[in-house]
Design an enzyme around this catalytic site. Structure first.
Site, PDB file in Angstrom:
ATOM      1  N   HIS A 292       0.836  -1.194   0.000  1.00  0.00           N
ATOM      2  CA  HIS A 292       0.000   0.000   0.000  1.00  0.00           C
ATOM      3  C   HIS A 292       0.873   1.245   0.000  1.00  0.00           C
ATOM      4  O   HIS A 292       1.876   1.287   0.710  1.00  0.00           O
ATOM      5  CB  HIS A 292      -0.821   0.063   1.292  1.00  0.00           C
ATOM      6  CG  HIS A 292      -1.956  -0.906   1.325  1.00  0.00           C
ATOM      7  ND1 HIS A 292      -3.235  -0.548   1.028  1.00  0.00           N
ATOM      8  CD2 HIS A 292      -1.991  -2.221   1.621  1.00  0.00           C
ATOM      9  CE1 HIS A 292      -4.025  -1.608   1.146  1.00  0.00           C
ATOM     10  NE2 HIS A 292      -3.289  -2.637   1.505  1.00  0.00           N
ATOM     11  N   HIS A 335      -3.475  -0.455  12.010  1.00  0.00           N
ATOM     12  CA  HIS A 335      -2.823   0.843  12.083  1.00  0.00           C
ATOM     13  C   HIS A 335      -2.913   1.436  13.471  1.00  0.00           C
ATOM     14  O   HIS A 335      -3.939   1.324  14.137  1.00  0.00           O
ATOM     15  CB  HIS A 335      -3.560   1.776  11.090  1.00  0.00           C
ATOM     16  CG  HIS A 335      -2.840   3.044  10.761  1.00  0.00           C
ATOM     17  ND1 HIS A 335      -3.479   4.152  10.271  1.00  0.00           N
ATOM     18  CD2 HIS A 335      -1.536   3.366  10.839  1.00  0.00           C
ATOM     19  CE1 HIS A 335      -2.606   5.109  10.061  1.00  0.00           C
ATOM     20  NE2 HIS A 335      -1.408   4.663  10.401  1.00  0.00           N
ATOM     21  N   GLU A 341      -7.911  10.365  13.352  1.00  0.00           N
ATOM     22  CA  GLU A 341      -8.605  10.090  12.090  1.00  0.00           C
ATOM     23  C   GLU A 341     -10.117  10.084  12.316  1.00  0.00           C
ATOM     24  O   GLU A 341     -10.655   9.158  12.920  1.00  0.00           O
ATOM     25  CB  GLU A 341      -8.185   8.719  11.536  1.00  0.00           C
ATOM     26  CG  GLU A 341      -6.678   8.551  11.347  1.00  0.00           C
ATOM     27  CD  GLU A 341      -6.315   7.167  10.804  1.00  0.00           C
ATOM     28  OE1 GLU A 341      -7.217   6.410  10.415  1.00  0.00           O
ATOM     29  OE2 GLU A 341      -5.115   6.852  10.785  1.00  0.00           O
ATOM     30  N   HIS A 365     -10.860   7.494  15.255  1.00  0.00           N
ATOM     31  CA  HIS A 365      -9.752   6.714  15.784  1.00  0.00           C
ATOM     32  C   HIS A 365      -8.698   7.715  16.226  1.00  0.00           C
ATOM     33  O   HIS A 365      -8.084   8.391  15.408  1.00  0.00           O
ATOM     34  CB  HIS A 365      -9.233   5.736  14.730  1.00  0.00           C
ATOM     35  CG  HIS A 365     -10.310   4.774  14.270  1.00  0.00           C
ATOM     36  ND1 HIS A 365     -10.516   4.467  12.942  1.00  0.00           N
ATOM     37  CD2 HIS A 365     -11.231   4.098  14.977  1.00  0.00           C
ATOM     38  CE1 HIS A 365     -11.530   3.608  12.862  1.00  0.00           C
ATOM     39  NE2 HIS A 365     -11.979   3.376  14.073  1.00  0.00           N
ATOM     40  N   HIS A 371      -6.731   0.452  15.068  1.00  0.00           N
ATOM     41  CA  HIS A 371      -7.919   0.259  14.237  1.00  0.00           C
ATOM     42  C   HIS A 371      -7.509  -0.529  12.997  1.00  0.00           C
ATOM     43  O   HIS A 371      -6.331  -0.765  12.769  1.00  0.00           O
ATOM     44  CB  HIS A 371      -8.558   1.602  13.870  1.00  0.00           C
ATOM     45  CG  HIS A 371      -7.616   2.578  13.221  1.00  0.00           C
ATOM     46  ND1 HIS A 371      -6.734   3.347  13.934  1.00  0.00           N
ATOM     47  CD2 HIS A 371      -7.400   2.884  11.921  1.00  0.00           C
ATOM     48  CE1 HIS A 371      -6.035   4.105  13.101  1.00  0.00           C
ATOM     49  NE2 HIS A 371      -6.407   3.827  11.871  1.00  0.00           N
TER      50      HIS A 371
HETATM   51 FE   LIG Z   1      -5.617   4.773  10.103  1.00  0.00          FE
END
Ligand SMILES: [Fe+2]
Length: 445
Positions: A292, A335, A341, A365, A371
């Site tokens: 990613h 993460h 976020e 989050h 999360h």
């Molecule tokens: Fe994230």
């Protein structure tokens, strides 16, 4: 309504005249002794006079009466607008909200301003450093009422129902899957056509800019020409009962009466304007080999802090695209992040959570709170055949990502009654697949 016209570009020096008054922009100067059509000249400064040219923002407005023609401001009911980040204690848990409920017009008529609800935020309004996330829930147009924000810029994300926004610079129609930015000080009034909901990212003391592209090059992500600025439009309308100008100043709401519509700007020029953008125009960049790229590749707009590369807030979207990465777990990775976020969903289904995260809801989050995909998503994606596939068709999720630690308001945690107490359960079924004696992929049951 006739189709509205716009000027294309981001942050450009623009000039616009209402076609009913050709030549209304003074030529060769900003402040003639007498303006064409006997208008008043008024400057709106969005940056310190002394900012470098690259960040210097101001517009000149040529109007029937100057904005100063009003009765004194008086304090009004705050509703659910707040900048008190200590209403309730901090909560590091993963938070998720069901769709925020829109009041029914038969119960209570609520317009955009009375329908503002502060969900979370951080920082200090008086020192121009911070942000707030608001949810707007309304069912009625603003009638002889306009709003302006002395504290910061509004990035407005409609989720349900379109917004016809009257501004001092002209009119904009903003539909779900489009966003608009109304910068500090600009007066606006919003007409709605149904039960209407959306999200607002407010940043104090900074303006949104396009992110730098680095090695991506000169093109890509949100392209400047896809941003649209309204064209000059005025109404010379007396309001004998009084037109109400509502101001958010140091986090509090005030109202002043005047006898005319504030949308009396016949012509304007400058680089400090409202604008809108259709998220469909975002040119998505992604991994075409494996792994990613971080979600910063999906940044539409950023409000930078003074620390290089660190944003007060980024506006990030997860648009429809192809997923082609080989030998890769394709959903978002697990993460923990020093940033906060906040996510919302305009439409469709977010790929990391097929249920529970619904259009018109949200999630938060917070800093270093873990999360990631729910258990079901992990199981499916770990076994999926990695052919090229469409991701997020019919979907638009977004994130407000901030370097600040966000406090959730009492409305967010309690009064809205939308907090999903069971959110943590989506990760409970995650189980160990560890096979200490074999490097081969485990077979899932
Ligand atoms: Fe994230």
């Amino acid at each position: 309504m006739a189709e509205l016209k716009y000027i294309s570009g981001f942050g450009n020096e623009c000039a616009s005249e209402d076609p009913r008054c050709p030549g209304s922009l003074p030529e060769g100067q900003n402040n003639p002794q007498v303006c064409p059509y006997n208008l008043y000249a008024e400057q709106l400064s969005g940056s310190a006079f002394t900012c470098p040219r690259s960040t210097n923002k101001r517009s000149w407005l040529y109007r029937i009466l100057p904005s100063v023609s009003h009765k004194p401001f008086e304090s009004i009911d705050q509703g659910h607008v707040t900048h008190n980040w200590d209403e309730v204690g901090p909560d590091p848990n993963q938070l998720r909200w069901k769709p925020f409920e829109i009041p029914k017009p038969s119960q209570k008529k609520v317009d955009f301003v009375s329908g503002l609800h502060t969900l979370c935020g951080a920082g200090d309004i008086r020192s121009n450093n911070g942000l707030a996330v608001h949810i707007f829930l309304c069912n009625t147009s603003m009638e002889n009422r306009c709003f302006y924000n002395s504290d910061g810029d509004f990035l407005i994300v409609p989720q349900k129902g379109k917004l016809l926004i009257y501004t001092e610079f002209g009119k904009m129609l903003v539909q779900p899957n489009e966003i608009c930015v109304i910068q500090r000080g600009m007066r606006f009034s919003i007409d709605v056509f149904e039960e209407t909901r959306g999200y607002i990212l407010e940043v104090y003391g900074v303006h949104f800019e396009l992110p730098d592209l680095g090695p991506i090059g000169a093109n890509g992500l949100a392209n400047p020409r896809d941003f649209l600025i309204p064209v000059a439009w005025y109404e010379d309308r007396q309001v004998p009962g009084g037109y109400t100008v509502i101001n958010k100043y140091q986090g509090k709401l005030f109202a002043a009466k005047q006898l005319v519509s504030p949308f009396n700007v016949v012509a304007w020029h400058g680089n400090y304007t409202p604008y809108k953008y259709n998220l469909e125009n975002f040119m998505v960049i992604n991994s075409v080999a494996f792994d990613h790229a971080d979600p910063s590749i999906f940044t539409v707009l950023t409000a930078k802090s003074v620390r290089p590369g660190v944003a007060i807030a980024d506006f990030v979207i997860f648009p429809p695209r192809w997923g082609v990465a080989d030998k890769t777990f394709r959903p978002p990775y697990y993460h923990r992040n020093c940033m906060s976020e906040f996510m919302g969903l305009i439409r469709g289904h977010y790929e990391a959570k097929q249920g529970g995260f619904l259009p018109g809801g949200g999630s938060l989050h917070s800093a270093m709170t873990p999360h990631g995909p729910d258990a079901d998503c992990f199981e499916k994606a770990s076994k999926a055949k990695l052919a090229p596939e469409r991701i997020a068709d019919g979907t638009m999720a977004f994130m407000f990502e901030s370097s600040l630690n966000l406090a959730v308001t009492k409305w967010g945690l309690k009064t809205s009654n939308c907090l999903d107490e069971n959110y943590y359960k989506c990760w409970e079924p995650l189980k160990s697949h560890f096979t200490p004696n074999s490097r081969k992929p485990a077979e899932f049951n």
